[in-house]
Design a protein around this motif. Structure first.
Motif, mmCIF file in Angstrom:
data_model
loop_
_atom_site.group_PDB
_atom_site.id
_atom_site.type_symbol
_atom_site.label_atom_id
_atom_site.label_comp_id
_atom_site.label_asym_id
_atom_site.label_seq_id
_atom_site.Cartn_x
_atom_site.Cartn_y
_atom_site.Cartn_z
ATOM 1 N N VAL A 183 60.793 -28.301 -13.846
ATOM 2 C CA VAL A 183 61.987 -29.146 -13.844
ATOM 3 C C VAL A 183 62.559 -29.143 -12.431
ATOM 4 O O VAL A 183 62.630 -28.094 -11.782
ATOM 5 C CB VAL A 183 63.056 -28.622 -14.837
ATOM 6 C CG1 VAL A 183 64.352 -29.430 -14.707
ATOM 7 C CG2 VAL A 183 62.529 -28.691 -16.268
ATOM 8 N N ARG A 184 62.978 -30.316 -11.974
ATOM 9 C CA ARG A 184 63.568 -30.412 -10.641
ATOM 10 C C ARG A 184 64.788 -31.329 -10.699
ATOM 11 O O ARG A 184 64.702 -32.448 -11.195
ATOM 12 C CB ARG A 184 62.552 -30.959 -9.634
ATOM 13 C CG ARG A 184 63.081 -31.018 -8.210
ATOM 14 C CD ARG A 184 61.952 -30.949 -7.185
ATOM 15 N NE ARG A 184 61.110 -32.117 -7.175
ATOM 16 C CZ ARG A 184 61.148 -33.069 -6.229
ATOM 17 N NH1 ARG A 184 62.000 -32.954 -5.229
ATOM 18 N NH2 ARG A 184 60.334 -34.087 -6.268
ATOM 19 N N ILE A 185 65.906 -30.820 -10.204
ATOM 20 C CA ILE A 185 67.127 -31.613 -10.084
ATOM 21 C C ILE A 185 67.431 -31.732 -8.598
ATOM 22 O O ILE A 185 67.693 -30.734 -7.927
ATOM 23 C CB ILE A 185 68.316 -30.952 -10.811
ATOM 24 C CG1 ILE A 185 67.925 -30.527 -12.231
ATOM 25 C CG2 ILE A 185 69.513 -31.888 -10.820
ATOM 26 C CD1 ILE A 185 67.572 -31.675 -13.141
ATOM 27 N N ALA A 186 67.401 -32.955 -8.066
ATOM 28 C CA ALA A 186 67.564 -33.171 -6.622
ATOM 29 C C ALA A 186 68.942 -33.729 -6.316
ATOM 30 O O ALA A 186 69.557 -34.421 -7.137
ATOM 31 C CB ALA A 186 66.491 -34.125 -6.108
ATOM 32 N N GLN A 187 69.416 -33.450 -5.106
ATOM 33 C CA GLN A 187 70.750 -33.847 -4.683
ATOM 34 C C GLN A 187 70.698 -34.353 -3.250
ATOM 35 O O GLN A 187 70.423 -33.585 -2.332
ATOM 36 C CB GLN A 187 71.692 -32.640 -4.782
ATOM 37 C CG GLN A 187 73.035 -32.817 -4.117
ATOM 38 C CD GLN A 187 73.968 -33.691 -4.919
ATOM 39 O OE1 GLN A 187 74.012 -33.588 -6.135
ATOM 40 N NE2 GLN A 187 74.725 -34.532 -4.241
ATOM 41 N N GLN A 188 70.929 -35.646 -3.035
ATOM 42 C CA GLN A 188 71.069 -36.149 -1.684
ATOM 43 C C GLN A 188 72.407 -35.686 -1.127
ATOM 44 O O GLN A 188 73.383 -35.532 -1.857
ATOM 45 C CB GLN A 188 71.001 -37.676 -1.668
ATOM 46 C CG GLN A 188 69.652 -38.227 -2.123
ATOM 47 C CD GLN A 188 69.573 -39.724 -1.952
ATOM 48 O OE1 GLN A 188 69.321 -40.232 -0.874
ATOM 49 N NE2 GLN A 188 69.811 -40.446 -3.031
ATOM 50 N N VAL A 189 72.452 -35.456 0.186
ATOM 51 C CA VAL A 189 73.642 -34.841 0.758
ATOM 52 C C VAL A 189 73.882 -35.363 2.163
ATOM 53 O O VAL A 189 72.941 -35.696 2.890
ATOM 54 C CB VAL A 189 73.488 -33.299 0.782
ATOM 55 C CG1 VAL A 189 72.341 -32.877 1.665
ATOM 56 C CG2 VAL A 189 74.765 -32.607 1.219
ATOM 57 N N GLN B 281 71.634 -39.383 -8.353
ATOM 58 C CA GLN B 281 70.716 -38.296 -8.028
ATOM 59 C C GLN B 281 69.511 -38.418 -8.951
ATOM 60 O O GLN B 281 69.477 -39.285 -9.832
ATOM 61 C CB GLN B 281 71.414 -36.945 -8.172
ATOM 62 C CG GLN B 281 72.796 -36.880 -7.544
ATOM 63 C CD GLN B 281 72.808 -37.252 -6.074
ATOM 64 O OE1 GLN B 281 71.860 -37.005 -5.342
ATOM 65 N NE2 GLN B 281 73.907 -37.870 -5.632
ATOM 66 N N ALA B 282 68.533 -37.555 -8.775
ATOM 67 C CA ALA B 282 67.310 -37.677 -9.554
ATOM 68 C C ALA B 282 66.944 -36.350 -10.213
ATOM 69 O O ALA B 282 67.180 -35.276 -9.653
ATOM 70 C CB ALA B 282 66.154 -38.152 -8.666
ATOM 71 N N SER B 283 66.374 -36.448 -11.392
ATOM 72 C CA SER B 283 65.882 -35.269 -12.106
ATOM 73 C C SER B 283 64.466 -35.554 -12.584
ATOM 74 O O SER B 283 64.090 -36.703 -12.805
ATOM 75 C CB SER B 283 66.781 -34.954 -13.304
ATOM 76 O OG SER B 283 66.751 -36.010 -14.253
ATOM 77 N N ALA B 284 63.682 -34.495 -12.728
ATOM 78 C CA ALA B 284 62.297 -34.652 -13.190
ATOM 79 C C ALA B 284 61.953 -33.526 -14.152
ATOM 80 O O ALA B 284 62.250 -32.356 -13.881
ATOM 81 C CB ALA B 284 61.335 -34.654 -12.005
ATOM 82 N N PHE B 285 61.311 -33.883 -15.249
ATOM 83 C CA PHE B 285 60.905 -32.928 -16.275
ATOM 84 C C PHE B 285 59.412 -33.127 -16.528
ATOM 85 O O PHE B 285 58.966 -34.236 -16.813
ATOM 86 C CB PHE B 285 61.684 -33.154 -17.573
ATOM 87 C CG PHE B 285 63.179 -32.997 -17.411
ATOM 88 C CD1 PHE B 285 63.813 -31.822 -17.767
ATOM 89 C CD2 PHE B 285 63.941 -34.037 -16.881
ATOM 90 C CE1 PHE B 285 65.181 -31.669 -17.604
ATOM 91 C CE2 PHE B 285 65.317 -33.898 -16.716
ATOM 92 C CZ PHE B 285 65.936 -32.711 -17.081
ATOM 93 N N THR B 286 58.655 -32.044 -16.404
ATOM 94 C CA THR B 286 57.203 -32.122 -16.576
ATOM 95 C C THR B 286 56.775 -31.122 -17.642
ATOM 96 O O THR B 286 57.282 -30.003 -17.704
ATOM 97 C CB THR B 286 56.468 -31.798 -15.272
ATOM 98 O OG1 THR B 286 57.004 -32.592 -14.215
ATOM 99 C CG2 THR B 286 54.978 -32.092 -15.396
#
Length: 392
Positions: free
Chosen positions: A54-60, A148-153
């Protein structure tokens, strides 16, 4: 799952309610991004969803990084990562599921079983090669309108079940409610560290400093300064001059941080750094500053980047000074003034690195060589100076 309405039913609906309550309650109020991701995944896995990554990304908005995020893996749990500035202008981002999610504000769901070269993004091939079977990327929309973006694998052979994918998707508003304040806290701390250094940033973020408020600590202060900067500025075009300055700053900052010091200021072509003294740890603080100086000289391979380093130890005063609407965080006091005079003396004596008697007393005799007494501006009595023999 109700096929006609796309609504969760039964156990899945209860799981959604339980996780949502946690996200908009305790997680939103006090959890870090890592704690939020760990807690979310723990609850989803507990509900029977076989998450693998799982990845939760945050632009900053940060001058050094383009984004950061929390990456969870089954073996290691969640850990923070950063994305270097410029990465979002490469093929790692262009055409990726994350670009799709951020630009379209829609989900991206893909089986990893039958990928096609030239059509599917490289990140999907990497996940498939590592054992992933299905990938689900979802937008996380914040209250300020940013996405923002999240990914679940998953690595389950038949991928996600439709009800599992819907459950995860329906949790995104609650995840956004939890992540937005946590991301703001993290980004503010990160930005303060960029401009103030780790130690001072923590103090400022904790509310330790208001306008006019001061605190005194004992510290070893190091000041570096370029030699021949005026000549360089006359010979080099502005862009090349900035490149040289950047290379020099990078060398010194890395050296300071490698020894646990804080870079407080860039003063023109100078770098002011601090190594805190805790209790009776004067010898170690002095040694850290000397090792930092030595490392900086060792890493410099450009003959045109000639700089000097001066080191002194004593009390310094931390504080915010300025007007009612504009503050500057700085350190002041006799110790800072003294190290500035040492830096000038290093140039006049044509020595790459010198220190005061207050520092030399804590160093092995093999590391210092007496330069005798010298008159420093602002001091009535001549001062004993020492050359650091480890610098070259």
């Amino acid at each position: 799952m109700d096929i006609e309405t796309g609504e969760l039913t039964g156990t899945a609906a209860a799981v959604e309610a339980q996780i949502t309550t946690w996200l908009i309650g305790p997680a939103r109020r006090s959890c870090t991004p890592v704690e939020i991701v760990n807690g979310l995944v723990e609850r989803l896995v507990g509900a029977g969803i076989p998450l693998w990554r799982v990845r939760i990304a945050q632009q900053v908005a940060n001058p050094l990084i383009a984004a950061w995020g929390a990456m969870w893996t089954r073996d290691a749990g969640a850990e923070l990562y950063t994305v270097p500035r410029g990465m979002l202008r490469t093929n790692s981002f262009y055409g990726s599921p994350f670009e799709h999610v951020i630009k379209t504000r829609t989900k991206f769901r893909k089986s990893l079983a039958r990928l096609e070269a030239g059509r599917d993004h490289e990140v999907l091939f990497e996940l498939a090669a590592a054992g992933g079977t299905e990938y689900l990327a979802l937008p996380v929309e914040y209250g300020d309108g940013s996405v923002q973006a999240s990914a679940f694998t998953t690595d389950r052979p038949d991928g996600f079940h439709d009800e599992e994918a819907l459950l995860i998707e329906r949790l995104m508003p609650a995840l956004a409610a939890a992540m937005e304040p946590a991301a703001m806290r993290h980004s503010m701390a990160s930005l303060l560290e960029v401009y103030l250094g780790t130690g001072p940033a923590g103090r400022v973020a904790g509310g330790a400093f208001h306008r006019g408020a001061m605190t005194e600590i004992d510290a070893v202060v190091m000041l570096t300064d370029l030699r021949g900067f005026t000549d360089l500025s006359e010979r080099l075009a502005p862009d090349r001059l900035l490149q040289r300055l950047g290379a020099y700053f990078e060398i010194v900052v890395e050296a300071v941080r490698s020894e646990g010091g804080d870079v407080l200021k860039f003063i023109g072509d100078g770098v002011l750094a601090l190594f805190s003294v805790d209790g009776a740890a004067q010898p170690e603080a002095c040694a850290r500053a000397v090792r930092s100086t030595t490392r900086a000289f060792t890493r410099n391979t450009d003959p045109e980047l000639r700089f000097v380093s001066a080191i002194h130890m004593g009390p310094v005063v931390y504080g915010n000074i300025g007007s009612l609407d504009r503050l500057d965080f700085t350190v002041v006091g006799p110790t800072v003034n003294y190290v500035s005079r040492l830096e000038s003396a290093a140039k006049l004596l044509d020595k790459p690195a010198i220190c005061s008697a207050a520092v030399a007393r804590w160093l092995p005799a093999s590391m210092v060589e007496s330069l005798g007494h010298h008159q420093l501006k602002g001091f009535s009595d001549p001062q004993m100076l020492y050359e650091l023999k480890t610098a070259s």
